[in-house]
Design a protein around this motif. Structure first.
Motif, PDB file in Angstrom:
ATOM      1  N   MET A  67       8.318  -2.122  11.846  1.00  0.00           N
ATOM      2  CA  MET A  67       9.479  -1.262  12.009  1.00  0.00           C
ATOM      3  C   MET A  67      10.197  -1.049  10.672  1.00  0.00           C
ATOM      4  SD  MET A  67      10.844  -2.451  15.755  1.00  0.00           S
ATOM      5  CE  MET A  67      11.468  -0.787  15.987  1.00  0.00           C
ATOM      6  N   PRO A  68       9.718  -0.100   9.855  1.00  0.00           N
ATOM      7  CA  PRO A  68      10.423   0.237   8.614  1.00  0.00           C
ATOM      8  C   PRO A  68      11.628   1.125   8.902  1.00  0.00           C
ATOM      9  CG  PRO A  68       8.523   1.659   8.881  1.00  0.00           C
ATOM     10  CD  PRO A  68       8.494   0.697  10.046  1.00  0.00           C
ATOM     11  N   PRO A  69      12.494   1.355   7.913  1.00  0.00           N
ATOM     12  CA  PRO A  69      13.691   2.163   8.153  1.00  0.00           C
ATOM     13  C   PRO A  69      13.419   3.650   8.316  1.00  0.00           C
ATOM     14  CG  PRO A  69      13.601   1.471   5.871  1.00  0.00           C
ATOM     15  CD  PRO A  69      12.503   0.752   6.574  1.00  0.00           C
ATOM     16  N   ALA A  70      12.248   4.130   7.848  1.00  0.00           N
ATOM     17  CA  ALA A  70      11.977   5.569   7.935  1.00  0.00           C
ATOM     18  C   ALA A  70      10.525   5.856   7.606  1.00  0.00           C
ATOM     19  CB  ALA A  70      12.871   6.340   6.973  1.00  0.00           C
ATOM     20  N   THR A  71      10.045   6.987   8.107  1.00  0.00           N
ATOM     21  CA  THR A  71       8.701   7.448   7.756  1.00  0.00           C
ATOM     22  C   THR A  71       8.728   8.397   6.561  1.00  0.00           C
ATOM     23  OG1 THR A  71       8.872   9.272   9.343  1.00  0.00           O
ATOM     24  CG2 THR A  71       7.878   7.224  10.132  1.00  0.00           C
ATOM     25  N   GLU A  72       9.920   8.770   6.078  1.00  0.00           N
ATOM     26  CA  GLU A  72       9.995   9.704   4.960  1.00  0.00           C
ATOM     27  C   GLU A  72       9.575   9.054   3.642  1.00  0.00           C
ATOM     28  OE1 GLU A  72      13.900  11.009   3.621  1.00  0.00           O
ATOM     29  OE2 GLU A  72      14.847   9.307   4.622  1.00  0.00           O
ATOM     30  N   PHE A  73       9.475   7.728   3.604  1.00  0.00           N
ATOM     31  CA  PHE A  73       9.145   7.021   2.372  1.00  0.00           C
ATOM     32  C   PHE A  73       7.710   6.509   2.422  1.00  0.00           C
ATOM     33  CE2 PHE A  73      13.759   6.030   3.146  1.00  0.00           C
ATOM     34  CZ  PHE A  73      14.256   6.924   2.206  1.00  0.00           C
ATOM     35  N   ASN A  74       6.850   7.025   1.546  1.00  0.00           N
ATOM     36  CA  ASN A  74       5.475   6.537   1.499  1.00  0.00           C
ATOM     37  C   ASN A  74       5.406   5.050   1.176  1.00  0.00           C
ATOM     38  OD1 ASN A  74       4.017   8.847   2.192  1.00  0.00           O
ATOM     39  ND2 ASN A  74       4.053   9.638   0.105  1.00  0.00           N
ATOM     40  N   TYR A  75       6.415   4.542   0.494  1.00  0.00           N
ATOM     41  CA  TYR A  75       6.448   3.120   0.154  1.00  0.00           C
ATOM     42  C   TYR A  75       6.323   2.269   1.414  1.00  0.00           C
ATOM     43  CZ  TYR A  75       8.059  -1.277  -1.890  1.00  0.00           C
ATOM     44  OH  TYR A  75       8.142  -2.584  -2.306  1.00  0.00           O
ATOM     45  N   TYR A  76       7.091   2.617   2.449  1.00  0.00           N
ATOM     46  CA  TYR A  76       7.041   1.832   3.686  1.00  0.00           C
ATOM     47  C   TYR A  76       5.743   2.065   4.448  1.00  0.00           C
ATOM     48  CZ  TYR A  76      11.884   0.500   3.006  1.00  0.00           C
ATOM     49  OH  TYR A  76      13.035  -0.047   2.501  1.00  0.00           O
ATOM     50  N   ILE A  77       5.173   3.267   4.309  1.00  0.00           N
ATOM     51  CA  ILE A  77       3.863   3.511   4.916  1.00  0.00           C
ATOM     52  C   ILE A  77       2.813   2.635   4.235  1.00  0.00           C
ATOM     53  CG2 ILE A  77       2.158   5.261   5.517  1.00  0.00           C
ATOM     54  CD1 ILE A  77       4.891   5.639   6.852  1.00  0.00           C
ATOM     55  N   ALA A  78       2.944   2.452   2.920  1.00  0.00           N
ATOM     56  CA  ALA A  78       2.008   1.600   2.192  1.00  0.00           C
ATOM     57  C   ALA A  78       2.091   0.158   2.681  1.00  0.00           C
ATOM     58  CB  ALA A  78       2.293   1.667   0.690  1.00  0.00           C
ATOM     59  N   ILE A  79       3.303  -0.345   2.923  1.00  0.00           N
ATOM     60  CA  ILE A  79       3.439  -1.686   3.501  1.00  0.00           C
ATOM     61  C   ILE A  79       2.726  -1.731   4.849  1.00  0.00           C
ATOM     62  CG2 ILE A  79       5.073  -3.359   4.478  1.00  0.00           C
ATOM     63  CD1 ILE A  79       7.101  -2.453   2.371  1.00  0.00           C
ATOM     64  N   GLY A  80       2.924  -0.695   5.661  1.00  0.00           N
ATOM     65  CA  GLY A  80       2.276  -0.628   6.969  1.00  0.00           C
ATOM     66  C   GLY A  80       0.772  -0.586   6.870  1.00  0.00           C
ATOM     67  N   GLU A  81       0.244   0.099   5.860  1.00  0.00           N
ATOM     68  CA  GLU A  81      -1.211   0.146   5.682  1.00  0.00           C
ATOM     69  C   GLU A  81      -1.756  -1.239   5.338  1.00  0.00           C
ATOM     70  OE1 GLU A  81      -3.484   2.829   6.073  1.00  0.00           O
ATOM     71  OE2 GLU A  81      -1.726   3.488   7.177  1.00  0.00           O
ATOM     72  N   GLY A  82      -1.006  -2.011   4.562  1.00  0.00           N
ATOM     73  CA  GLY A  82      -1.433  -3.383   4.271  1.00  0.00           C
ATOM     74  C   GLY A  82      -1.452  -4.231   5.529  1.00  0.00           C
ATOM     75  N   ILE A  83      -0.413  -4.077   6.369  1.00  0.00           N
ATOM     76  CA  ILE A  83      -0.369  -4.788   7.652  1.00  0.00           C
ATOM     77  C   ILE A  83      -1.547  -4.370   8.526  1.00  0.00           C
ATOM     78  CG2 ILE A  83       0.932  -5.017   9.811  1.00  0.00           C
ATOM     79  CD1 ILE A  83       3.494  -4.643   8.085  1.00  0.00           C
TER      80      ILE A  83
END
Length: 343
Positions: free
Chosen positions: A54-70
Protein backbone atom coordinates in the motif's frame (compact mmCIF):
# COMPACT_ATOMS: atom_id res chain seq x y z
CA UNK A 1 25.77 -6.71 -11.89
CA UNK A 2 24.05 -5.92 -8.61
CA UNK A 3 25.02 -2.40 -7.61
CA UNK A 4 24.41 -3.08 -3.90
CA UNK A 5 25.83 -6.44 -2.81
CA UNK A 6 24.06 -7.71 0.32
CA UNK A 7 27.32 -8.32 2.17
CA UNK A 8 28.37 -4.76 1.45
CA UNK A 9 25.02 -3.47 2.69
CA UNK A 10 25.41 -5.31 5.97
CA UNK A 11 28.95 -3.99 6.44
CA UNK A 12 28.01 -0.42 5.56
CA UNK A 13 25.17 -0.20 8.03
CA UNK A 14 26.41 -2.22 11.01
CA UNK A 15 25.34 -0.75 14.34
CA UNK A 16 26.35 -1.42 17.91
CA UNK A 17 22.87 -2.35 19.10
CA UNK A 18 21.24 -4.90 16.81
CA UNK A 19 18.47 -7.47 16.83
CA UNK A 20 18.81 -11.05 15.62
CA UNK A 21 17.21 -11.77 12.26
CA UNK A 22 16.77 -14.70 9.93
CA UNK A 23 17.05 -13.46 6.35
CA UNK A 24 19.94 -11.99 4.39
CA UNK A 25 19.49 -8.29 5.14
CA UNK A 26 21.20 -5.86 7.54
CA UNK A 27 20.68 -6.47 11.23
CA UNK A 28 17.70 -4.42 12.47
CA UNK A 29 18.02 -1.47 14.81
CA UNK A 30 15.46 -1.25 17.63
CA UNK A 31 12.35 0.88 17.26
CA UNK A 32 11.28 3.09 20.16
CA UNK A 33 9.54 0.81 22.71
CA UNK A 34 6.18 2.51 22.12
CA UNK A 35 6.47 1.85 18.36
CA UNK A 36 7.25 -1.88 18.41
CA UNK A 37 4.27 -4.22 18.02
CA UNK A 38 4.44 -7.68 19.60
CA UNK A 39 5.26 -10.13 16.80
CA UNK A 40 4.51 -13.03 19.10
CA UNK A 41 0.81 -12.07 19.07
CA UNK A 42 0.50 -12.58 15.31
CA UNK A 43 -1.36 -15.73 14.20
CA UNK A 44 0.82 -18.72 13.33
CA UNK A 45 0.40 -20.03 9.78
CA UNK A 46 2.43 -22.43 7.69
CA UNK A 47 1.72 -20.69 4.37
CA UNK A 48 -1.02 -19.35 2.15
CA UNK A 49 -0.18 -15.74 2.94
CA UNK A 50 -1.72 -12.70 1.27
CA UNK A 51 0.21 -9.44 1.48
CA UNK A 52 -1.15 -6.01 0.53
CA UNK A 53 1.40 -3.47 -0.66
CA UNK A 54 0.00 0.00 0.00
CA UNK A 55 2.08 2.96 -1.27
CA UNK A 56 0.76 6.53 -1.04
CA UNK A 57 0.09 6.83 -4.79
CA UNK A 58 0.45 5.22 -8.19
CA UNK A 59 1.60 8.51 -9.76
CA UNK A 60 5.17 7.86 -8.55
CA UNK A 61 7.19 5.22 -10.41
CA UNK A 62 9.44 5.08 -7.35
CA UNK A 63 6.71 3.33 -5.35
CA UNK A 64 5.90 1.07 -8.29
CA UNK A 65 9.57 0.05 -8.30
CA UNK A 66 9.32 -0.91 -4.61
CA UNK A 67 6.23 -2.93 -5.51
CA UNK A 68 8.05 -4.68 -8.34
CA UNK A 69 10.75 -5.76 -5.88
CA UNK A 70 8.06 -7.12 -3.55
CA UNK A 71 6.30 -8.86 -6.44
CA UNK A 72 9.50 -10.46 -7.75
CA UNK A 73 10.32 -11.98 -4.37
CA UNK A 74 6.70 -13.01 -3.76
CA UNK A 75 6.52 -14.85 -7.09
CA UNK A 76 9.57 -16.92 -6.19
CA UNK A 77 8.11 -17.69 -2.76
CA UNK A 78 4.62 -18.51 -4.04
CA UNK A 79 3.04 -15.75 -1.95
CA UNK A 80 -0.02 -13.81 -3.09
CA UNK A 81 0.47 -10.05 -3.19
CA UNK A 82 -1.51 -7.12 -4.53
CA UNK A 83 -1.08 -3.36 -4.63
CA UNK A 84 -3.72 -0.92 -3.42
CA UNK A 85 -3.12 2.84 -3.73
CA UNK A 86 -4.80 6.07 -4.85
CA UNK A 87 -3.56 7.78 -7.99
CA UNK A 88 -2.50 10.99 -6.22
CA UNK A 89 -0.11 11.28 -3.31
CA UNK A 90 -2.26 14.13 -2.02
CA UNK A 91 -5.29 11.81 -1.69
CA UNK A 92 -4.79 10.96 1.98
CA UNK A 93 -8.47 10.11 2.52
CA UNK A 94 -8.34 7.75 -0.45
CA UNK A 95 -5.42 5.85 1.05
CA UNK A 96 -7.13 5.66 4.42
CA UNK A 97 -10.19 4.08 2.80
CA UNK A 98 -7.97 1.55 1.07
CA UNK A 99 -6.25 0.59 4.33
CA UNK A 100 -9.70 -0.03 5.80
CA UNK A 101 -10.49 -2.19 2.76
CA UNK A 102 -7.33 -4.26 3.26
CA UNK A 103 -8.27 -4.81 6.91
CA UNK A 104 -11.77 -5.91 5.86
CA UNK A 105 -10.24 -8.35 3.37
CA UNK A 106 -8.32 -9.93 6.28
CA UNK A 107 -4.93 -9.90 4.61
CA UNK A 108 -2.04 -11.42 6.52
CA UNK A 109 0.24 -8.41 6.15
CA UNK A 110 0.26 -4.80 4.97
CA UNK A 111 3.45 -3.24 3.62
CA UNK A 112 2.63 0.44 3.98
CA UNK A 113 4.10 3.75 2.93
CA UNK A 114 2.10 6.89 3.69
CA UNK A 115 2.48 10.65 3.43
CA UNK A 116 0.48 11.11 6.65
CA UNK A 117 1.51 8.88 9.57
CA UNK A 118 -0.92 10.59 11.96
CA UNK A 119 -3.90 9.91 9.70
CA UNK A 120 -2.84 6.29 9.15
CA UNK A 121 -2.12 5.52 12.80
CA UNK A 122 -5.69 4.66 13.93
CA UNK A 123 -6.10 2.25 11.02
CA UNK A 124 -2.67 0.73 11.58
CA UNK A 125 -3.62 0.21 15.23
CA UNK A 126 -6.82 -1.50 14.09
CA UNK A 127 -4.91 -3.76 11.69
CA UNK A 128 -2.40 -4.81 14.35
CA UNK A 129 -5.24 -5.53 16.81
CA UNK A 130 -6.81 -7.83 14.21
CA UNK A 131 -3.60 -9.86 13.84
CA UNK A 132 -2.37 -8.27 10.60
CA UNK A 133 1.39 -7.74 10.31
CA UNK A 134 2.22 -4.12 9.45
CA UNK A 135 5.60 -3.25 7.91
CA UNK A 136 6.34 0.39 7.10
CA UNK A 137 8.47 0.81 3.95
CA UNK A 138 10.50 3.69 2.50
CA UNK A 139 10.84 5.18 5.95
CA UNK A 140 13.28 5.29 8.83
CA UNK A 141 10.77 6.41 11.46
CA UNK A 142 11.65 4.70 14.75
CA UNK A 143 8.65 6.12 16.61
CA UNK A 144 5.63 5.55 14.37
CA UNK A 145 2.65 6.96 16.28
CA UNK A 146 1.21 3.49 16.90
CA UNK A 147 3.07 0.17 17.22
CA UNK A 148 4.12 -1.58 13.99
CA UNK A 149 5.98 -4.83 13.46
CA UNK A 150 8.88 -3.53 11.36
CA UNK A 151 10.22 -0.55 9.41
CA UNK A 152 12.28 -0.87 6.21
CA UNK A 153 13.94 1.98 4.32
CA UNK A 154 16.96 4.19 3.94
CA UNK A 155 17.96 6.79 6.51
CA UNK A 156 16.40 9.83 4.87
CA UNK A 157 18.27 12.50 6.81
CA UNK A 158 21.54 10.61 6.38
CA UNK A 159 20.90 10.17 2.65
CA UNK A 160 20.30 13.83 1.90
CA UNK A 161 23.17 14.80 4.19
CA UNK A 162 25.29 12.92 1.64
CA UNK A 163 23.88 15.23 -1.01
CA UNK A 164 24.80 18.27 1.04
CA UNK A 165 28.32 16.89 1.40
CA UNK A 166 28.39 16.33 -2.37
CA UNK A 167 27.50 19.97 -2.98
CA UNK A 168 30.23 21.17 -0.65
CA UNK A 169 32.74 19.04 -2.57
CA UNK A 170 31.49 20.21 -5.99
CA UNK A 171 30.68 23.89 -5.44
CA UNK A 172 30.25 25.61 -8.83
CA UNK A 173 31.61 28.81 -7.25
CA UNK A 174 33.16 29.96 -3.96
CA UNK A 175 29.81 31.41 -2.96
CA UNK A 176 26.51 29.93 -4.11
CA UNK A 177 22.85 30.81 -3.82
CA UNK A 178 20.65 27.78 -3.20
CA UNK A 179 16.97 27.10 -3.67
CA UNK A 180 15.28 24.23 -1.83
CA UNK A 181 12.14 22.49 -3.09
CA UNK A 182 10.43 20.59 -0.29
CA UNK A 183 7.75 17.94 -0.64
CA UNK A 184 4.25 17.86 0.78
CA UNK A 185 4.44 18.76 4.48
CA UNK A 186 5.18 15.76 6.70
CA UNK A 187 7.89 13.51 8.07
CA UNK A 188 9.50 12.60 4.74
CA UNK A 189 9.91 16.20 3.62
CA UNK A 190 11.14 17.36 7.02
CA UNK A 191 13.82 14.66 7.17
CA UNK A 192 15.02 15.00 3.58
CA UNK A 193 15.26 18.78 3.60
CA UNK A 194 16.69 18.65 7.12
CA UNK A 195 19.51 16.30 6.15
CA UNK A 196 20.59 18.52 3.27
CA UNK A 197 20.45 21.64 5.41
CA UNK A 198 22.33 19.93 8.25
CA UNK A 199 25.21 19.41 5.84
CA UNK A 200 25.39 22.85 4.23
CA UNK A 201 23.99 25.48 6.59
CA UNK A 202 26.61 27.74 8.11
CA UNK A 203 29.34 26.55 5.74
CA UNK A 204 31.42 29.20 3.94
CA UNK A 205 29.84 30.44 0.72
CA UNK A 206 26.42 28.85 1.35
CA UNK A 207 23.35 31.07 1.00
CA UNK A 208 19.84 29.55 1.15
CA UNK A 209 17.72 32.13 -0.69
CA UNK A 210 14.39 30.36 -1.26
CA UNK A 211 12.38 27.37 -0.03
CA UNK A 212 9.13 26.33 -1.74
CA UNK A 213 6.95 23.21 -1.84
CA UNK A 214 6.76 21.10 -5.00
CA UNK A 215 4.18 18.60 -3.65
CA UNK A 216 6.40 15.64 -4.59
CA UNK A 217 5.53 15.68 -8.32
CA UNK A 218 6.97 16.91 -11.62
CA UNK A 219 4.33 19.57 -12.10
CA UNK A 220 4.82 20.93 -8.59
CA UNK A 221 8.58 20.96 -9.02
CA UNK A 222 8.25 22.80 -12.30
CA UNK A 223 5.95 25.45 -10.81
CA UNK A 224 8.12 25.93 -7.72
CA UNK A 225 11.30 26.18 -9.77
CA UNK A 226 9.74 28.65 -12.21
CA UNK A 227 8.73 30.90 -9.32
CA UNK A 228 12.07 30.44 -7.59
CA UNK A 229 14.26 31.12 -10.62
CA UNK A 230 12.25 34.11 -11.75
CA UNK A 231 12.33 35.67 -8.28
CA UNK A 232 16.00 34.80 -7.79
CA UNK A 233 17.68 34.80 -11.22
CA UNK A 234 21.12 34.38 -9.66
CA UNK A 235 20.38 30.99 -8.03
CA UNK A 236 23.29 28.59 -8.65
CA UNK A 237 21.93 25.38 -7.08
CA UNK A 238 18.52 23.80 -6.52
CA UNK A 239 18.01 20.81 -4.23
CA UNK A 240 14.68 18.98 -4.38
CA UNK A 241 13.51 16.38 -1.88
CA UNK A 242 12.68 13.86 -4.62
CA UNK A 243 13.57 13.15 -8.24
CA UNK A 244 10.15 14.05 -9.63
CA UNK A 245 10.47 17.59 -8.36
CA UNK A 246 14.04 17.94 -9.64
CA UNK A 247 12.88 16.68 -13.05
CA UNK A 248 10.21 19.40 -13.01
CA UNK A 249 12.94 21.84 -12.02
CA UNK A 250 15.00 20.69 -15.00
CA UNK A 251 12.10 21.60 -17.30
CA UNK A 252 11.82 25.05 -15.72
CA UNK A 253 15.56 25.67 -15.95
CA UNK A 254 15.55 24.73 -19.62
CA UNK A 255 12.55 26.97 -20.36
CA UNK A 256 14.29 29.90 -18.67
CA UNK A 257 17.66 29.26 -20.29
CA UNK A 258 19.31 28.39 -16.97
CA UNK A 259 21.34 25.38 -18.14
CA UNK A 260 24.20 25.99 -15.68
CA UNK A 261 22.14 25.63 -12.49
CA UNK A 262 23.28 22.61 -10.46
CA UNK A 263 20.24 20.34 -9.92
CA UNK A 264 20.30 17.87 -7.03
CA UNK A 265 17.59 15.27 -6.36
CA UNK A 266 16.79 12.32 -4.16
CA UNK A 267 15.38 8.82 -4.84
CA UNK A 268 17.01 6.96 -7.73
CA UNK A 269 14.02 7.02 -10.06
CA UNK A 270 14.87 5.53 -13.47
CA UNK A 271 13.88 8.68 -15.36
CA UNK A 272 15.97 10.76 -12.98
CA UNK A 273 18.97 8.50 -13.52
CA UNK A 274 18.53 8.87 -17.27
CA UNK A 275 18.46 12.65 -16.92
CA UNK A 276 21.75 12.45 -15.03
CA UNK A 277 23.20 10.42 -17.91
CA UNK A 278 21.87 13.03 -20.35
CA UNK A 279 23.34 15.89 -18.32
CA UNK A 280 20.07 17.67 -17.49
CA UNK A 281 20.19 16.74 -13.77
CA UNK A 282 23.45 16.85 -11.84
CA UNK A 283 23.09 14.19 -9.15
CA UNK A 284 20.68 12.26 -6.95
CA UNK A 285 20.68 10.11 -3.84
CA UNK A 286 20.02 6.65 -5.27
CA UNK A 287 18.01 4.69 -2.71
CA UNK A 288 17.55 1.56 -4.88
CA UNK A 289 13.74 1.19 -4.59
CA UNK A 290 13.54 -2.21 -6.30
CA UNK A 291 16.02 -3.69 -3.80
CA UNK A 292 14.18 -1.93 -0.98
CA UNK A 293 11.04 -3.80 -2.04
CA UNK A 294 12.89 -7.10 -2.01
CA UNK A 295 14.10 -6.41 1.52
CA UNK A 296 10.63 -5.34 2.66
CA UNK A 297 9.24 -8.65 1.43
CA UNK A 298 11.96 -10.65 3.22
CA UNK A 299 11.31 -8.78 6.46
CA UNK A 300 7.54 -9.26 6.14
CA UNK A 301 7.91 -13.00 5.64
CA UNK A 302 10.17 -13.22 8.69
CA UNK A 303 7.60 -11.26 10.70
CA UNK A 304 4.82 -13.64 9.60
CA UNK A 305 6.91 -16.68 10.50
CA UNK A 306 7.89 -15.14 13.87
CA UNK A 307 11.61 -15.28 12.96
CA UNK A 308 11.89 -11.50 13.11
CA UNK A 309 12.32 -9.91 16.52
CA UNK A 310 11.37 -6.38 15.50
CA UNK A 311 13.12 -3.17 14.52
CA UNK A 312 14.21 -1.02 11.59
CA UNK A 313 16.17 -2.42 8.64
CA UNK A 314 18.24 0.27 6.94
CA UNK A 315 18.62 -0.06 3.18
CA UNK A 316 21.43 1.54 1.14
CA UNK A 317 21.76 4.99 -0.35
CA UNK A 318 24.55 6.41 -2.50
CA UNK A 319 25.23 9.55 -4.50
CA UNK A 320 24.92 9.05 -8.25
CA UNK A 321 26.17 11.56 -10.79
CA UNK A 322 27.57 11.36 -14.33
CA UNK A 323 30.67 9.51 -13.05
CA UNK A 324 28.80 6.39 -11.85
CA UNK A 325 25.31 6.41 -13.36
CA UNK A 326 26.00 4.18 -16.36
CA UNK A 327 26.67 0.92 -14.46
CA UNK A 328 23.26 1.32 -12.80
CA UNK A 329 21.47 1.97 -16.09
CA UNK A 330 23.26 -1.04 -17.58
CA UNK A 331 21.56 -3.25 -14.95
CA UNK A 332 17.92 -2.89 -16.05
CA UNK A 333 16.84 -5.99 -14.09
CA UNK A 334 17.19 -3.95 -10.88
CA UNK A 335 15.25 -0.94 -12.19
CA UNK A 336 11.59 -0.11 -12.66
CA UNK A 337 10.54 1.15 -15.05
CA UNK A 338 13.25 -0.11 -17.36
CA UNK A 339 15.50 2.53 -18.95
CA UNK A 340 14.15 4.01 -22.17
CA UNK A 341 17.11 2.65 -24.12
CA UNK A 342 20.09 0.33 -23.76
CA UNK A 343 23.16 1.90 -22.21
Amino acid sequence: MKIFARAAIAAAFAVSTVIAHAADYPAPQPLKPTAQADIGKLPSKSGGYTIAYMPPATEFNYYIAIGEGIKAKAAKAGVNTFMLAPQSGADINGQMGMIQDAITRKVDAIILSTHDEAAAAPLVKQAVAKGIAVVIVNSDILDFPTPVHAVVGYSQRKGTHLMGDYLLAHMPAKSVKIGVIAGQEGYHSTERVGGFLDAVKGKPGINIVSTLSGNWNVEGGNTAAMDMLQANPDIDVIFAANDYMIMGTSQAAKALGRSKVMLLGNDGDTAGLEQIAAGTVTATVNTAPFQMGETAFDVTMDVLSHKYKGGFVETPAQIVDKTNVLPILKDPASLYPKPSKAY
